[in-house]
Design an enzyme around this catalytic site. Structure first.
Site, PDB file in Angstrom:
ATOM      1  NE  ARG A   1     -20.892  17.220  -2.519  1.00 39.98           N
ATOM      2  CZ  ARG A   1     -19.746  17.607  -1.942  1.00 39.98           C
ATOM      3  NH1 ARG A   1     -19.208  18.779  -2.262  1.00 39.98           N
ATOM      4  NH2 ARG A   1     -19.145  16.839  -1.058  1.00 39.98           N
TER       5      ARG A   1
ATOM      6  CB  ALA B   1     -18.735   5.674   5.282  1.00 41.89           C
TER       7      ALA B   1
HETATM    8  C1  UD1 Z   1     -13.074  17.016   2.378  1.00 41.25           C
HETATM    9  C2  UD1 Z   1     -12.344  17.903   3.394  1.00 41.25           C
HETATM   10  C3  UD1 Z   1     -11.853  19.153   2.672  1.00 41.25           C
HETATM   11  C4  UD1 Z   1     -10.953  18.761   1.512  1.00 41.25           C
HETATM   12  C5  UD1 Z   1     -11.648  17.771   0.586  1.00 41.25           C
HETATM   13  C6  UD1 Z   1     -10.650  17.190  -0.391  1.00 41.25           C
HETATM   14  C7  UD1 Z   1     -13.324  17.554   5.606  1.00 41.25           C
HETATM   15  C8  UD1 Z   1     -14.248  18.108   6.638  1.00 41.25           C
HETATM   16  N1  UD1 Z   1     -13.220  18.266   4.483  1.00 41.25           N
HETATM   17  O1  UD1 Z   1     -14.211  17.724   1.917  1.00 41.25           O
HETATM   18  O2  UD1 Z   1     -11.129  19.989   3.573  1.00 41.25           O
HETATM   19  O3  UD1 Z   1     -10.561  19.913   0.806  1.00 41.25           O
HETATM   20  O4  UD1 Z   1     -12.192  16.655   1.328  1.00 41.25           O
HETATM   21  O5  UD1 Z   1     -11.248  16.401  -1.375  1.00 41.25           O
HETATM   22  O6  UD1 Z   1     -12.685  16.553   5.853  1.00 41.25           O
HETATM   23  N2  UD1 Z   1     -16.811  10.289   4.301  1.00 41.25           N
HETATM   24  C9  UD1 Z   1     -17.099   9.249   5.143  1.00 41.25           C
HETATM   25  N3  UD1 Z   1     -17.905   9.469   6.214  1.00 41.25           N
HETATM   26  C10 UD1 Z   1     -18.427  10.695   6.491  1.00 41.25           C
HETATM   27  C11 UD1 Z   1     -18.125  11.763   5.607  1.00 41.25           C
HETATM   28  C12 UD1 Z   1     -17.308  11.529   4.518  1.00 41.25           C
HETATM   29  O7  UD1 Z   1     -16.637   8.128   4.949  1.00 41.25           O
HETATM   30  O8  UD1 Z   1     -19.137  10.799   7.490  1.00 41.25           O
HETATM   31  C13 UD1 Z   1     -15.944  10.033   3.137  1.00 41.25           C
HETATM   32  C14 UD1 Z   1     -16.674  10.248   1.821  1.00 41.25           C
HETATM   33  O9  UD1 Z   1     -17.289   9.036   1.397  1.00 41.25           O
HETATM   34  C15 UD1 Z   1     -15.557  10.679   0.881  1.00 41.25           C
HETATM   35  C16 UD1 Z   1     -14.549  11.332   1.811  1.00 41.25           C
HETATM   36  O10 UD1 Z   1     -14.873  10.923   3.132  1.00 41.25           O
HETATM   37  O11 UD1 Z   1     -14.973   9.589   0.228  1.00 41.25           O
HETATM   38  C17 UD1 Z   1     -14.585  12.871   1.730  1.00 41.25           C
HETATM   39  O12 UD1 Z   1     -15.890  13.308   2.061  1.00 41.25           O
HETATM   40  P1  UD1 Z   1     -16.575  14.497   1.241  1.00 41.25           P
HETATM   41  O13 UD1 Z   1     -17.944  14.663   1.780  1.00 41.25           O
HETATM   42  O14 UD1 Z   1     -16.388  14.311  -0.194  1.00 41.25           O
HETATM   43  O15 UD1 Z   1     -15.708  15.743   1.781  1.00 41.25           O
HETATM   44  P2  UD1 Z   1     -15.401  17.074   0.993  1.00 41.25           P
HETATM   45  O16 UD1 Z   1     -16.564  17.968   1.091  1.00 41.25           O
HETATM   46  O17 UD1 Z   1     -14.893  16.752  -0.351  1.00 41.25           O
HETATM   47 MG    MG Z   2     -14.933  15.066  -1.543  1.00 43.01          MG
END
Ligand code: UD1
Ligand code: MG
Length: 467
Positions: free
Chosen positions: A19, A14
């Site tokens: 970045r 979502a």
């Molecule tokens: C996340 C993990 C981290 C892990 C990493 C691996 C959490 C809090 N952290 O961090 O521990 O090492 O992935 O790649 O889970 N997304 C949503 N809705 C939201 C937030 C995110 O759908 O509200 C989706 C994003 O689109 C993405 C995925 O979840 O595809 C991961 O989100 P991202 O913000 O990239 O998390 P990281 O900081 O990478």
């Molecule tokens: Mg990520």
């Protein structure tokens, strides 16, 4: 395991992907021609997940269209997360799918494109065997960057995941990281999520963290941590730098698979073969070749440096000489194309044809053995068998308003530097004199010449110099 438990998967997709600094959301960025989320859906389906639920928010209609276009669209569902309040909140947005239908729910991230079906399956098997309510995939990295850190207790059990932003200096030194891939008993997940969502998002990012599942699981029946030995598989893409690195890995993996199936790569680092391309054995690919879209290439065909081939079907024993650009066209067996040929949509080249340098072909069929060796434009045309198109021939297919067709009969010979003003027909074995502008149809076996007659003035220079 007696019988295989049922597994569904959620794909978190979502987020905007701030970045990436892009107009396009992160999971729609292509990796070797396929959007990242497409790779993740493929892996989920390939690992045996009967239902795949994508959690969508930003640009969800674009993602939805992509999912709808897949052959397995029936197995794909969507949940909407209107506001992105963290990874736990994302799963929470799909809670309507946390029913009894599936014993386990796998959670995958839409931005981890290189995780493959085999690795997922091994993880699921080990996780189910462990009996733990929640399992997490981890990896040891030399540079753990900003991944969440895996905190293990004295006995070695996984106790928590600490996000980089929240980690202490000591915790940041931990090299075992959270890959963001989990397998959770569906009933446990429903309860644990409710607990996470019930308390304030009290952390550095003010988000509901899915990673808090781990501490909850550690309290109840334990967490199973499964370490993957190839860290490239779990690389998350957050920036364009990550995307380039993930693409590099995917390229090497695809090229290696083709090499093992009999394709020669002169320099695999410098050849790009997108995911949907099909190659037969004994194809030879030179450096700086890009094969894109639904391209297929049959056996024994050689593709020289600098060729770009997209959505094209190339037959067996074809020679694509350097720097050809081919989109949405067809080349049949044994033909010789280029160097520097441009085959545009609707180019349909028969067997044993020759299309030489600086020849452009659009919506034109060349029957078997036809030749256009140099500097030619063939658009909206049909060229019969064994016809010979001289250097510099142009089909004038456009009058400023509409396109018209040129018919060139089998065995015809078009002299160099001729213009064929369409609509026009050159008959079977008819000849066109060099430099002609042909506006009228030519019957079979006739000769058409349409140019100024030559005037020769004897001793012209002598007379000029006398003056
Ligand atoms: C996340 C993990 C981290 C892990 C990493 C691996 C959490 C809090 N952290 O961090 O521990 O090492 O992935 O790649 O889970 N997304 C949503 N809705 C939201 C937030 C995110 O759908 O509200 C989706 C994003 O689109 C993405 C995925 O979840 O595809 C991961 O989100 P991202 O913000 O990239 O998390 P990281 O900081 O990478
Ligand atoms: Mg990520």
């Amino acid at each position: 395991m007696t019988s295989t438990p049922s597994i569904q998967s959620f794909i978190l997709a979502a987020g905007l992907g701030t970045r990436m600094r892009s107009e396009t959301i992160k999971v729609l960025h292509p990796l070797l021609g396929k959007p990242m989320i497409g790779h993740v859906v493929d892996a989920a389906r390939g690992s045996g997940c009967q239902r795949v639920v994508s959690v969508l928010g930003h640009q969800r209609h674009e993602v939805q269209a992509l999912l709808d276009g897949r052959d397995d669209a029936d197995a794909l569902q969507v949940a909407v997360q209107e506001e992105q309040n963290g990874t736990a909140h994302a799963v929470w947005s799909a809670r309507q799918f946390l029913d009894n239908e599936f014993e386990y729910t796998a959670i995958l991230c839409g931005d981890v494109p290189n995780m493959d079906a085999e690795t997922l399956r091994s993880f699921f098997e080990a996780a189910i065997d462990s009996g733990a309510p929640v399992s997490v995939m981890t990896a040891e990295l030399d540079d753990p960057a900003s991944y969440g850190r895996i905190v293990r207790g004295r006995s070695g059990g996984v106790e928590a995941i600490v996000e980089y932003a929240d980690a202490t200096g000591e915790q940041r030194k931990i090299r075992e990281i959270n890959a963001g891939i989990y397998l959770v008993q569906t009933t446990f997940l429903a309860d644990a999520l409710a607990a996470i969502m019930d308390r304030p998002a009290d952390n550095a990012q003010n988000e509901y963290y899915l990673t808090d599942l781990i501490a909850l699981g550690a309290g109840q029946g334990g967490v199973f941590g499964w370490s993957v030995d190839r860290p490239e598989l779990i690389q998350g893409v957050n920036t364009r730098v990550d995307l380039a690195r993930a693409t590099d890995f995917a390229r090497r993996r695809i090229n290696r698979q083709w090499m093992l199936r009999g394709v020669t790569f002169i320099d695999p680092k410098r050849t790009t073969v997108e995911t949907e391309v099909e190659l037969a054995s004994d194809v030879v690919l030179y450096p700086d070749v890009t094969l894109a879209g639904c391209t297929s290439i049959d056996s024994g065909t050689t593709v020289e440096p600098g060729c770009v081939v997209r959505d094209a079907s190339i037959g067996a024993g074809v020679h694509l000489k350097a720097h050809c650009y081919i989109t949405d066209g067809r080349v049949d067996d044994g033909s010789n194309i280029g160097p520097f040929a441009h085959l545009r949509p609707g180019a349909d080249i028969g067997r044993g044809c020759k299309v030489g340098n600086f020849v452009e072909v659009k919506k034109a069929r060349l029957d078997d053995g036809a030749k256009a060796g140099h500097l030619t434009y063939l658009g909206d045309a049909h060229v019969g068998e064994e016809a010979n198109i001289g250097a510099g021939t142009i089909t004038c297919n456009y009058d400023g308003e509409k396109k018209s067709q040129t018919e060139i009969g089998p065995g015809a010979f078009i002299g160099s530097n001729s213009s064929l003003v369409a609509p026009v027909t050159v008959g079977r074995q008819a000849y066109v004199g060099a430099g002609s502008v042909i506006t009228d149809d030519l019957p079979d076996r006739s000769l058409g010449v349409a140019r100024g007659r030559q005037r020769t003035i004897e001793d012209w220079l002598d007379r000029k110099q006398k003056k």
